[in-house]
Write an enzyme that holds these catalytic residues in place. Structure first.
Site, short mmCIF file in Angstrom:
data_model
loop_
_atom_site.label_atom_id
_atom_site.label_comp_id
_atom_site.label_asym_id
_atom_site.label_seq_id
_atom_site.Cartn_x
_atom_site.Cartn_y
_atom_site.Cartn_z
N CYS A 25 0.83 -1.21 0.00
CA CYS A 25 0.00 0.00 0.00
C CYS A 25 0.87 1.27 0.00
O CYS A 25 1.44 1.61 -1.02
CB CYS A 25 -0.98 -0.03 1.16
N HIS A 82 -3.68 -4.80 0.47
CA HIS A 82 -3.19 -5.29 1.76
C HIS A 82 -3.31 -6.81 1.80
O HIS A 82 -4.34 -7.35 2.22
CB HIS A 82 -4.01 -4.67 2.90
N GLU A 125 -2.08 -8.86 3.78
CA GLU A 125 -2.20 -9.38 5.15
C GLU A 125 -3.66 -9.49 5.60
O GLU A 125 -3.98 -10.30 6.49
CB GLU A 125 -1.42 -8.51 6.14
#
Length: 233
Positions: free
Chosen positions: A113, A208, A210
């Site tokens: 990001c 993202h 994650e």
């Protein structure tokens, strides 16, 4: 087997649960994704940009996480957009120095990001300060992203398209020198950048990974590829 050390610059936070003061933090989902992939995530105090190379030299890889916006003057914009938020000069200086060092030293690099935007600015690129509000920005959005077939992100994830969890209101405008776009959203937003010809593993993603890595094998494999490259470096 010894886990490779992965440097993750901290993000400044005005407050954090269970702490009495302002904090330096990293998202738990992010460091857990590195840990699951076999790495040892180490949160790094983002200070002394002039000494970033010396401080980072003991690490096997660098992960540049998401965060607030880069100061617009760093990419040639004199008038900040009203939507620009959480600018921190100390954070900017360290992240830019860390990215520059990793790229020059061929150290494995995964940028997420804001991290992608840092990489683009380090290479002389620019950013669109605000994508235009509801219907145009990519906050709280999960959408399909098409990957270039011969890209590192495609090889790492093992798919040609990912469902990407996004939280950003800025995007790449002018591409930095030597960078290649290796993924886009349906609206044309750059979603991944790589640096062809570089010896070290390097991928920058605007989403993202994650957020969904625990349940999405493709996102989890992205972290696994990064950690594996760091182990070999």
């Amino acid at each position: 087997m010894t886990r490779p050390l992965i440097a993750v610059p901290a993000r400044f936070s005005a407050s954090a649960s269970a702490l009495r003061y302002a904090a330096e933090v990293n998202a738990r989902a992010l460091v857990e994704a590195v840990w699951r992939a076999g790495g040892e995530p180490v949160t790094l105090h983002p200070a002394d940009p002039g000494g970033a190379g010396g401080r980072l030299a003991r690490f096997d890889g660098l992960l540049l996480p998401g965060g607030g916006d880069l100061a617009p003057h760093l990419y040639g914009e004199c008038d900040p957009h009203a939507g620009v938020y959480d600018v921190d000069d100390e954070q900017d200086a360290f992240d830019l120095a860390a990215a520059r060092w990793a790229l020059e030293a061929d150290v494995p690099l995964l940028a997420v990001c804001r991290g992608l935007q840092v990489v683009n600015v380090v290479r002389g690129g620019t950013l669109e300060q605000d994508m235009g509000g509801p219907g145009h920005e990519h906050r709280h959005v999960v959408h399909p992203v098409a990957l270039e077939p011969d890209s590192l992100v495609a090889a790492a994830t093992g798919v040609g398209k990912v469902e990407a969890s996004c939280y950003h209101h800025q995007r790449v405008a002018e591409l930095g020198a030597g960078l290649a776009v290796t993924a886009r959203a349906a609206d044309g937003t750059v979603e991944a950048l790589e640096l062809p010809g570089r010896r070290g593993w390097c991928a920058a993603v605007q989403w993202h990974p994650e957020d969904t890595a625990r349940t999405d094998p493709a996102q989890n494999r992205l972290f696994a590829a990064f950690v594996a490259a760091s182990r070999r470096a």
